[in-house]
Design an enzyme around this catalytic site. Structure first.
Site, PDB file in Angstrom:
ATOM      1  N   CYS A  77      -4.012   6.064  12.626  1.00 48.68           N
ATOM      2  CA  CYS A  77      -4.771   5.306  11.629  1.00 48.68           C
ATOM      3  C   CYS A  77      -6.029   4.772  12.309  1.00 48.68           C
ATOM      4  O   CYS A  77      -5.947   4.074  13.311  1.00 48.68           O
ATOM      5  CB  CYS A  77      -3.922   4.160  11.084  1.00 48.68           C
ATOM      6  SG  CYS A  77      -4.880   2.945  10.157  1.00 48.68           S
ATOM      7  N   CYS A 131     -11.259   2.305   7.113  1.00 48.88           N
ATOM      8  CA  CYS A 131     -11.360   2.606   5.680  1.00 48.88           C
ATOM      9  C   CYS A 131     -11.092   1.395   4.789  1.00 48.88           C
ATOM     10  O   CYS A 131     -11.609   1.337   3.670  1.00 48.88           O
ATOM     11  CB  CYS A 131     -10.371   3.695   5.286  1.00 48.88           C
ATOM     12  SG  CYS A 131      -9.976   4.829   6.586  1.00 48.88           S
ATOM     13  N   THR A 183      -4.383  -4.006   8.931  1.00 50.94           N
ATOM     14  CA  THR A 183      -4.788  -2.840   9.709  1.00 50.94           C
ATOM     15  C   THR A 183      -6.113  -3.090  10.418  1.00 50.94           C
ATOM     16  O   THR A 183      -7.096  -3.441   9.772  1.00 50.94           O
ATOM     17  CB  THR A 183      -4.928  -1.641   8.745  1.00 50.94           C
ATOM     18  OG1 THR A 183      -3.659  -1.375   8.180  1.00 50.94           O
ATOM     19  CG2 THR A 183      -5.425  -0.404   9.447  1.00 50.94           C
ATOM     20  N   GLU A 200      -1.558  -3.200  13.365  1.00 53.92           N
ATOM     21  CA  GLU A 200      -1.490  -4.114  12.237  1.00 53.92           C
ATOM     22  C   GLU A 200      -1.185  -5.498  12.792  1.00 53.92           C
ATOM     23  O   GLU A 200      -0.600  -5.614  13.866  1.00 53.92           O
ATOM     24  CB  GLU A 200      -0.374  -3.709  11.256  1.00 53.92           C
ATOM     25  CG  GLU A 200      -0.693  -2.475  10.433  1.00 53.92           C
ATOM     26  CD  GLU A 200      -0.565  -1.187  11.226  1.00 53.92           C
ATOM     27  OE1 GLU A 200       0.243  -1.170  12.182  1.00 53.92           O
ATOM     28  OE2 GLU A 200      -1.262  -0.215  10.919  1.00 53.92           O
ATOM     29  N   HIS A 246      -8.015   3.027  -1.929  1.00 53.22           N
ATOM     30  CA  HIS A 246      -7.212   3.266  -0.721  1.00 53.22           C
ATOM     31  C   HIS A 246      -6.160   4.355  -0.956  1.00 53.22           C
ATOM     32  O   HIS A 246      -5.772   5.057  -0.032  1.00 53.22           O
ATOM     33  CB  HIS A 246      -6.586   1.962  -0.216  1.00 53.22           C
ATOM     34  CG  HIS A 246      -6.420   1.966   1.274  1.00 53.22           C
ATOM     35  ND1 HIS A 246      -7.465   2.168   2.154  1.00 53.22           N
ATOM     36  CD2 HIS A 246      -5.322   1.852   2.060  1.00 53.22           C
ATOM     37  CE1 HIS A 246      -7.024   2.160   3.403  1.00 53.22           C
ATOM     38  NE2 HIS A 246      -5.719   1.975   3.374  1.00 53.22           N
ATOM     39  N   TYR A 270      -5.782   8.020   1.353  1.00 52.85           N
ATOM     40  CA  TYR A 270      -4.614   8.655   1.976  1.00 52.85           C
ATOM     41  C   TYR A 270      -4.611  10.167   1.776  1.00 52.85           C
ATOM     42  O   TYR A 270      -3.940  10.884   2.514  1.00 52.85           O
ATOM     43  CB  TYR A 270      -3.319   8.033   1.415  1.00 52.85           C
ATOM     44  CG  TYR A 270      -2.974   6.700   2.041  1.00 52.85           C
ATOM     45  CD1 TYR A 270      -3.946   5.859   2.549  1.00 52.85           C
ATOM     46  CD2 TYR A 270      -1.654   6.280   2.127  1.00 52.85           C
ATOM     47  CE1 TYR A 270      -3.623   4.639   3.121  1.00 52.85           C
ATOM     48  CE2 TYR A 270      -1.327   5.062   2.702  1.00 52.85           C
ATOM     49  CZ  TYR A 270      -2.321   4.242   3.186  1.00 52.85           C
ATOM     50  OH  TYR A 270      -1.981   3.041   3.753  1.00 52.85           O
ATOM     51  N   CYS A 291      -6.867  10.758   5.221  1.00 52.10           N
ATOM     52  CA  CYS A 291      -6.405  10.379   6.569  1.00 52.10           C
ATOM     53  C   CYS A 291      -5.050  10.975   6.891  1.00 52.10           C
ATOM     54  O   CYS A 291      -4.850  11.514   7.987  1.00 52.10           O
ATOM     55  CB  CYS A 291      -6.403   8.865   6.737  1.00 52.10           C
ATOM     56  SG  CYS A 291      -5.004   8.006   5.987  1.00 52.10           S
ATOM     57  N   GLU A 326       3.739   3.681   6.646  1.00 53.27           N
ATOM     58  CA  GLU A 326       2.513   3.336   5.940  1.00 53.27           C
ATOM     59  C   GLU A 326       2.272   4.299   4.780  1.00 53.27           C
ATOM     60  O   GLU A 326       1.704   3.914   3.751  1.00 53.27           O
ATOM     61  CB  GLU A 326       1.319   3.331   6.890  1.00 53.27           C
ATOM     62  CG  GLU A 326       0.124   2.657   6.242  1.00 53.27           C
ATOM     63  CD  GLU A 326      -1.100   2.673   7.116  1.00 53.27           C
ATOM     64  OE1 GLU A 326      -1.332   3.698   7.774  1.00 53.27           O
ATOM     65  OE2 GLU A 326      -1.823   1.673   7.119  1.00 53.27           O
TER      66      GLU A 326
HETATM   67 FE1  SF4 Z   1      -5.588   3.837   8.176  1.00 50.49          FE
HETATM   68 FE2  SF4 Z   1      -5.550   5.855   6.452  1.00 50.49          FE
HETATM   69 FE3  SF4 Z   1      -5.803   3.331   5.568  1.00 50.49          FE
HETATM   70 FE4  SF4 Z   1      -7.784   4.581   6.886  1.00 50.49          FE
HETATM   71  S1  SF4 Z   1      -6.928   5.141   4.879  1.00 50.49           S
HETATM   72  S2  SF4 Z   1      -7.089   2.504   7.193  1.00 50.49           S
HETATM   73  S3  SF4 Z   1      -6.653   5.769   8.370  1.00 50.49           S
HETATM   74  S4  SF4 Z   1      -4.034   4.239   6.607  1.00 50.49           S
HETATM   75 FE    FE Z   2      -3.396   1.918   5.218  1.00 54.26          FE
END
Ligand code: SF4
Ligand code: FE
Length: 483
Positions: A100, A104, A191, A257, A292, A296, A299, A447
Site C-alpha cells: 500500500c 491515494c 494509512t 496504519e 477509494h 482498489y 492498487c 484491507e
Molecule cells: Fe493503499 Fe490502495 Fe488505499 Fe492507495 S488505494 S491508500 S494503495 S489501499
Molecule cells: Fe486503503
C-alpha cells in the site's frame, strides 16, 4: 515548485515534528525507523515516478487551478480520462511497491471535499469551498502528501455518535471559538499517517441533526500540537528489525496504519471545511468511499500482478510450471485480477462532472469494484499458496541459509530445479508469504475486505444504486404483464 523530488520529500518529513509511539516507545526519528521506513519508501515512489518522463502521463497532471504540472496525487480529476489515468497510476504504483503506497487517501479526500464544499456554500452561503481551494492550491504547489482520515473508532456499533457512553468515540467539536474549533477523538487505521504532511479529516458516516457536533471536516499539519499517533502492528513486522536481506519478503517497501489521536487539537477557521452541517455528511462520505473503492481497482491489481508473477516463478523454480493445473491456476489468477481492473476502469470511464467541476466516478460500478475486491484477492492468494507449496511457511530463516553448518544442507535439500539457486527459491516464497500472510497482507487481504468500507457498506450502496424497480419493469414488459 510543484514537483518535489523524492529526496526533497524525505527531507521534508525529517523536518517535521511527529509524535509517534511504536511498540511501547516514543520514536523521534520517524523516517529512519526500520518498521516505518519501508512505508515511507512506498510513498516516496510516487515522487520518484513523477520525475520519470516514461511515467509522466500517468503520474502527473495539469493543475485545474494553476495550469502547472503537478503530481496526480494532488489533482482534481477533470475528465473520465483523468479518472482512468488515476487507476492506471495506482496499478503502476502497486507493481513497483507490492504494498500500500498510502498517498491515494488524500487524493480521494480532496476530490470528495471539493465537490461537497462547493454544494454546501451554494446552499448555505458558507465559505468552506473557498477555504478548501486555498488549502488545495498550497497542497499542489508544495506537492504535499495528505492523509485522508475518515474512520472513527465507533464504540458501540448499535448506538449513534451522540448516544455513546464515551462521547469521544466519534471525532467531535468540543469547543467552538472565535478563532477556530477544538477537536477531540481518534481516527483508526490511518494509512500512511506519519508519512504525510497534512491530515484531511472527514466524518465517518452520515450524521443526523442531534449528531451535528460530529459533522466535521478540516485539515491540520500532521505534526500539529494536539495530534499523536500509535502505530499499528503488522504480521511479521519485527522481521524488519533483524537486518537481513530477504526474510521480510519485501525489504524495501511496505505500508503502515496508525491510530491518530486528537487530544484537544485546535484548528483555525481557515482550515475548517465542515462544522455541524450534518446534511452534507452523507454526500461527503459516499463520494470519498466511492473514490477509494475505485482506487482498489488499481492498487490491489498492481500488487496482484506481483503476486501472480511470484506464483509463476515459484512454479518455475519447483519445476511444476508445465503441469496443466498450475497453468490453469495462473490463468484463473489473471482472470480475477483483470476483472478487478475492469471494474476500476469501468467506474472511471462512466464518471461524470460535479457542480464544482471535478469528476466523480460512477458510484454503482465503484461499489461493484470494491465488492469484488473483498473476494478476489483472497482467491488469488489461495491459488498463490496452492502453487507455492507448504514450504512458504515451513522453511528455515535466511540466517540458517547463511550459517556455516546448516547453510549447505538447506542449499542442497531445498533446491528445486538444478539451474536456480536455493536462495532465489526462498526469496520468491518469502515474497508470496509477505503478500498473503506477512506485512503486505494488511494491504492485500484484510484491507481488501475492510478498507474503503466493509463489504456490507458496498451492498447497501449497490441496493441503493442498482435500480431494481427499473429491472422489474423491464421483466414485466417482456413477460407481457401490465403495469
Ligand atoms: Fe493503499 Fe490502495 Fe488505499 Fe492507495 S488505494 S491508500 S494503495 S489501499
Ligand atoms: Fe486503503
Amino acid at each position: 515548485m510543484p514537483l518535489k523530488t523524492p529526496e526533497q520529500y524525505e527531507e521534508s518529513l525529517r523536518k517535521m515534528n511527529f509524535k509517534v509511539y511504536v511498540m511501547g516507545e516514543e520514536v523521534k526519528n520517524v523516517v529512519d525507523h526500520p518498521i516505518i521506513r519501508p512505508s515511507m519508501n512506498s510513498v516516496k515512489m510516487s515522487y520518484t515516478l513523477a520525475q520519470d518522463p516514461q511515467y509522466a502521463e500517468l503520474m502527473t497532471a495539469k493543475s485545474s487551478l494553476t495550469g502547472n504540472k503537478i503530481n496526480r496525487f494532488c489533482h482534481l480529476h477533470q475528465s473520465p480520462e483523468d479518472l482512468v489515468k488515476k487507476v492506471k497510476m495506482q496499478r503502476l504504483m502497486g507493481q513497483k511497491t507490492a504494498a500500500c503506497f498510502q498517498r491515494c487517501v488524500g487524493m480521494d479526500a480532496i476530490n470528495a471535499v471539493d465537490s461537497t464544499t462547493f454544494e454546501m456554500d451554494k446552499k448555505l452561503g458558507t465559505e468552506y469551498h473557498k477555504r478548501f481551494r486555498n488549502f488545495l492550491l498550497k497542497m499542489q504547489e508544495e506537492d504535499w502528501t495528505v492523509d485522508g482520515a475518515m474512520t472513527d473508532v465507533k464504540g458501540d456499533r448499535g448506538l449513534n455518535p451522540g448516544k455513546q457512553a464515551d462521547p469521544d468515540l466519534f471525532c467531535r467539536i468540543v469547543e467552538k471559538r472565535k478563532d477556530g474549533i477544538v477537536v477531540r477523538g481518534c481516527k483508526a487505521h490511518q494509512t500512511g499517517a506519519v508519512n504525510s504532511h497534512w491530515i484531511l479529516v472527514m466524518p465517518t458516516l452520515t450524521m443526523s441533526k442531534e449528531d451535528a457536533d460530529f459533522a466535521l471536516s478540516f485539515v491540520a499539519p500532521a505534526d500539529a500540537k494536539g495530534i499523536f499517533y500509535i502505530l499499528g502492528r503488522q504480521s511479521c513486522d519485527t522481521r524488519k528489525l533483524e537486518g537481513g536481506q530477504f526474510d521480510m519478503g519485501n525489504k524495501e517497501f511496505g505500508g503502515h496504519e496508525a491510530m491518530m489521536i486528537f487530544d484537544d487539537l485546535f484548528v483555525p477557521w481557515e482550515n475548517v471545511f465542515m462544522a455541524g452541517e450534518f446534511e452534507f455528511t452523507g454526500a461527503l462520505v459516499e463520494r470519498f468511499a466511492g473514490y477509494h473503492r475505485q482506487s482498489y481497482g488499481g492498487c490491489k491489481v498492481g500488487v496482484g500482478d506481483v503476486l501472480i508473477g511470484a506464483a509463476a516463478l515459484a512454479a518455475d523454480y519447483n519445476g511444476a510450471n508445465k503441469a496443466s493445473h498450475v497453468k490453469d491456476k495462473l490463468i484463473e489468477m489473471m482472470h480475477l485480477n483483470e476483472t478487478l481492473y475492469s471494474c476500476g476502469i469501468a467506474c472511471s470511464a462512466e464518471g461524470h462532472k460535479t457542480a464544482s467541476g471535478n469528476y466523480l466516478i460512477d458510484l454503482l460500478l465503484a461499489n461493484v469494484c470494491k465488492q469484488n475486491v473483498t473476494r478476489f484477492p483472497y482467491e488469488i492468494a489461495r491459488l498463490a499458496e496452492d502453487i507455492a507449496g507448504g514450504l512458504m511457511v515451513t522453511m528455515p530463516s535466511e540466517k540458517d541459509l547463511k550459517h556455516p553448518v546448516t547453510g549447505k544442507y538447506i542449499e542442497k535439500y531445498l533446491r528445486g530445479i538444478a539451474a536456480v539457486p536455493t536462495e532465489y527459491r526462498m526469496r520468491v516464497l518469502r515474497l508470496i508469504e509477505n503478500i498473503t500472510l506477512g506485512t503486505a497482507a494488511v494491504g492485500y487481504r484484510t484491507e481488501s475486505m475492510h478498507g474503503a468500507g466493509s463489504p456490507q457498506a458496498q451492498r447497501i450502496m449497490i441496493a441503493r444504486q442498482g435500480n431494481l424497480e427499473q429491472k422489474k419493469a423491464l421483466a414485466k414488459k417482456i413477460a407481457g404483464i401490465p403495469e
